[in-house]
Design a protein around this motif. Structure first.
Motif, short mmCIF file in Angstrom:
data_model
loop_
_atom_site.label_atom_id
_atom_site.label_comp_id
_atom_site.label_asym_id
_atom_site.label_seq_id
_atom_site.Cartn_x
_atom_site.Cartn_y
_atom_site.Cartn_z
N TYR A 1 24.19 63.82 57.75
CA TYR A 1 23.08 62.87 57.74
C TYR A 1 22.08 63.32 58.81
CZ TYR A 1 26.57 60.04 55.29
OH TYR A 1 27.53 59.58 54.41
N TYR A 2 20.82 63.43 58.42
CA TYR A 2 19.81 63.86 59.40
C TYR A 2 18.45 63.25 59.06
CZ TYR A 2 18.37 67.40 55.91
OH TYR A 2 17.94 68.05 54.78
N ILE A 3 17.56 63.25 60.05
CA ILE A 3 16.20 62.76 59.88
C ILE A 3 15.33 63.91 59.42
CG2 ILE A 3 14.26 61.59 60.98
CD1 ILE A 3 16.82 59.92 60.81
N GLN A 4 14.69 63.74 58.29
CA GLN A 4 13.88 64.81 57.71
C GLN A 4 12.55 64.93 58.45
OE1 GLN A 4 12.90 64.19 53.61
NE2 GLN A 4 12.50 66.34 53.21
N GLN A 5 12.15 66.16 58.70
CA GLN A 5 10.87 66.40 59.35
C GLN A 5 9.73 66.13 58.38
OE1 GLN A 5 10.34 70.36 60.90
NE2 GLN A 5 8.98 69.67 62.51
N LEU B 1 22.04 68.37 47.87
CA LEU B 1 21.39 67.16 48.38
C LEU B 1 21.88 65.96 47.58
CD1 LEU B 1 19.17 65.83 50.15
CD2 LEU B 1 17.57 66.32 48.31
N MET B 2 22.36 64.92 48.29
CA MET B 2 22.92 63.76 47.61
C MET B 2 21.92 62.61 47.49
SD MET B 2 25.83 64.92 46.83
CE MET B 2 26.53 63.41 46.17
N ASP B 3 21.20 62.34 48.60
CA ASP B 3 20.31 61.18 48.56
C ASP B 3 19.31 61.28 49.71
OD1 ASP B 3 19.16 58.87 47.76
OD2 ASP B 3 20.92 57.58 48.08
N VAL B 4 18.16 60.60 49.54
CA VAL B 4 17.13 60.49 50.57
C VAL B 4 16.67 59.04 50.60
CG1 VAL B 4 14.88 61.24 51.40
CG2 VAL B 4 16.39 62.87 50.26
N ALA B 5 16.67 58.44 51.80
CA ALA B 5 16.24 57.06 51.96
C ALA B 5 15.07 57.00 52.92
CB ALA B 5 17.39 56.20 52.48
N ILE B 6 14.06 56.18 52.55
CA ILE B 6 12.88 55.99 53.40
C ILE B 6 13.08 54.72 54.21
CG2 ILE B 6 10.39 55.67 53.45
CD1 ILE B 6 10.22 57.14 50.82
N LEU B 7 12.97 54.84 55.53
CA LEU B 7 13.15 53.68 56.39
C LEU B 7 11.84 52.90 56.51
CD1 LEU B 7 15.26 55.25 59.28
CD2 LEU B 7 16.06 54.02 57.27
N PRO B 8 11.90 51.58 56.45
CA PRO B 8 10.68 50.75 56.54
C PRO B 8 10.24 50.55 57.99
CG PRO B 8 12.60 49.35 56.19
CD PRO B 8 13.11 50.77 56.17
N VAL B 9 9.64 51.58 58.58
CA VAL B 9 9.14 51.48 59.95
C VAL B 9 7.64 51.75 59.96
CG1 VAL B 9 11.34 52.13 61.00
CG2 VAL B 9 9.70 53.90 60.37
N GLU B 10 6.97 51.23 61.00
CA GLU B 10 5.51 51.36 61.07
C GLU B 10 5.07 52.78 61.41
OE1 GLU B 10 4.17 48.53 63.85
OE2 GLU B 10 4.88 46.78 62.72
N SER B 11 5.78 53.43 62.32
CA SER B 11 5.39 54.77 62.75
C SER B 11 6.63 55.53 63.20
CB SER B 11 4.37 54.69 63.90
OG SER B 11 4.96 54.05 65.02
N ARG B 12 6.45 56.81 63.41
CA ARG B 12 7.56 57.66 63.86
C ARG B 12 7.62 57.64 65.39
NH1 ARG B 12 9.60 61.25 60.07
NH2 ARG B 12 10.11 62.73 61.70
N ALA B 13 7.91 56.49 65.95
CA ALA B 13 8.00 56.34 67.40
C ALA B 13 9.35 56.85 67.88
CB ALA B 13 7.82 54.88 67.81
N MET C 1 9.66 58.45 57.62
CA MET C 1 10.96 58.42 58.25
C MET C 1 12.02 58.45 57.16
SD MET C 1 12.36 58.05 61.40
CE MET C 1 11.42 56.92 62.42
N ASN C 2 12.47 59.66 56.81
CA ASN C 2 13.45 59.82 55.74
C ASN C 2 14.81 60.19 56.32
OD1 ASN C 2 11.40 59.37 53.92
ND2 ASN C 2 11.03 61.54 53.52
N VAL C 3 15.84 59.52 55.81
CA VAL C 3 17.22 59.85 56.15
C VAL C 3 17.82 60.61 54.97
CG1 VAL C 3 19.49 58.96 56.76
CG2 VAL C 3 17.45 57.84 57.62
N VAL C 4 18.35 61.79 55.25
CA VAL C 4 18.88 62.67 54.20
C VAL C 4 20.40 62.67 54.28
CG1 VAL C 4 18.94 65.02 53.28
CG2 VAL C 4 16.82 64.09 54.25
N ARG C 5 21.04 62.58 53.11
CA ARG C 5 22.50 62.72 53.00
C ARG C 5 22.77 64.00 52.22
NH1 ARG C 5 26.17 60.32 48.86
NH2 ARG C 5 28.30 60.44 49.66
N TYR C 6 23.51 64.92 52.87
CA TYR C 6 23.72 66.26 52.32
C TYR C 6 25.21 66.55 52.25
CZ TYR C 6 23.52 71.36 51.88
OH TYR C 6 23.68 72.66 51.47
N ASP C 7 25.67 67.01 51.10
CA ASP C 7 27.07 67.38 50.89
C ASP C 7 27.29 68.78 51.44
OD1 ASP C 7 29.62 67.87 50.08
OD2 ASP C 7 29.26 67.62 47.94
N ILE C 8 27.99 68.88 52.57
CA ILE C 8 28.19 70.18 53.20
C ILE C 8 29.12 71.06 52.38
CG2 ILE C 8 29.02 71.35 55.28
CD1 ILE C 8 28.29 68.89 56.87
#
Length: 399
Positions: free
Chosen positions: A225-229, A245-257, A233-240
């Motif tokens: 699991y890692y934060i995509q550049q 690539l398994m899934d990508v989720a977008i976090l509901p945040v205002e900015s990349r603070a 603000m995307n969280v990536v789930r990757y099958d090692i």
């Protein structure tokens, strides 16, 4: 006759003039030679004086160098003795700080009594007393960290910032060198990671489908699991294991603070403990505190959100153990890293009564702290050094 006389007189006059001229020339040359001899004598005297002064300077320099060598040797001895005394003082300070930790920045809550880890004999002796545990809201874990039991510096590989961690469900170790990239390195074990010369770690490279950013990475049950550049603000789930690539989720945040002010590259931090996957983040630039979210490790859905009330200012990293967030603070001029804020999702632990401890002084500041629930130790990256902190835990009990 008169003509002969005049000729003789002229010849005599010319001879006398020539003799006078040559005599004057000889006198001039002799005077110049005497002057040159005087100068040569003076130069000789000056050269002899300079030679004597150089010899004297050489003797004084030799004595000074010998004195400096002796002083350097004495200073080295004093520095070694001072380092030994400083090490003892730091050990004493660590002990005192562990006994009298400063209060953290947290609000009041129900009072909690932290009991030590009970042995079977102690448990039998306390059976007559009535102890009641708080009902679990999010996790069933009842442990809290009490101290750092030991520190082990393993190696120095890579740059000043990075991440290294072990999958709690396997022996595999993963290394993220730097704060961004698309390639990580896998090792079969910590032992394999230690093989090779210092500064060199030859693992199996793994190419990711996108770049990761910051130290907010986690490995759990064979998945990365890692934060995509990028802008979002995307969280990536990757099958090692499967390399997909398994899934990508977008976090509901205002900015990349940045979630930690001392590590601005980390815009969010993923953590794993006994209870699953967690996310530490800041909802915006103006948000003063660190927020916590419980995530589903499969769907990446956010199940619940908390305001930890732990400030982002002067924070450098955090880790989670049994649903308890431990935020580590430092200063811009790196000093002693310390846990100064604790937040429990179950409200079993009051931050004011939690054991707020200092990390032993090492090199700089922690770029990442990753807890391994299987081993009960933290994988740390400190100025390029890979360090293991083994932890001691207590039970969380209600008065």
């Amino acid at each position: 006759m008169k003509l002969v006389f005049i000729l003789l007189l002229s010849t005599t006059w010319m001879l006398c003039g020539a003799q006078f001229y040559y005599q004057a020339l000889m006198d001039y040359l002799e005077n110049r030679l005497l002057a040159i001899e005087d100068h040569m004598h003076l130069w000789k005297e000056q050269s002899r004086q300079y030679h004597m002064e150089l010899q004297d300077l050489h003797k004084r320099s030799k004595k000074t160098i010998e004195g400096l060598k002796q002083g350097h040797s004495m200073l080295s001895t004093d520095v070694e003795a001072a380092a030994a005394r400083l090490n003892r003082v730091e050990q004493n300070v660590d002990f005192v700080e562990s006994q009298t930790s400063p209060r953290a920045c947290a609000n009041q809550a129900d009072r909690v009594l932290e009991q030590g880890v009970w042995s079977e004999e102690e448990s039998r002796g306390e059976e007559e007393e009535e102890w009641e545990e708080l009902p679990s809201r999010v996790t069933d874990c009842v442990e809290i960290i009490s101290a750092i039991r030991s520190v082990k510096i393993l190696k120095r590989v890579g740059g000043s910032k990075g991440v290294w961690l072990r999958d709690p469900r396997s022996s595999k170790v993963y290394v993220f060198n730097g704060t961004a990239g698309d390639t990580i390195y896998q090792f079969e074990s910590v032992k394999e990671f230690l093989q090779g010369s210092p500064g060199v770690a030859l693992g199996r490279p793994i190419r990711l489908p996108s770049n990761w950013r910051g130290s907010g990475v986690a490995v759990y049950n064979g998945y990365l699991y890692y934060i995509q550049q990028g802008e979002d603000m995307n969280v990536v789930r990757y099958d090692i294991i499967g390399g997909r690539l398994m899934d990508v989720a977008i976090l509901p945040v205002e900015s990349r603070a940045a979630v930690y002010s001392l590590n601005p590259e980390t815009v969010a931090d993923l953590a794993v403990d006994d209870q699953g996957l967690w996310l530490l983040y800041a909802s915006g630039e103006t948000e003063p505190n660190i927020n916590l979210a419980k995530m589903d490790p499969v769907s990446l859905d956010i199940e619940q959100i908390w305001d930890t009330r732990c400030p982002r200012e002067n924070s450098e990293a955090a880790f989670i153990v049994c649903g308890v967030v431990y935020v580590v603070y430092n200063t811009l001029q790196t000093s002693r890293s310390r846990v100064q804020c604790v937040f429990d999702v179950n409200d079993k632990v009051v931050s004011e009564e939690a054991p707020l401890f200092y990390f032993p002084r090492r090199y700089g500041g922690h770029a990442s702290l990753k807890y391994n629930a299987e081993e009960k130790q933290i994988y740390s990256w400190d100025d390029g050094y890979q360090i293991l902190y083994r932890l001691t835990t207590k039970r969380k009990m209600l008065v």
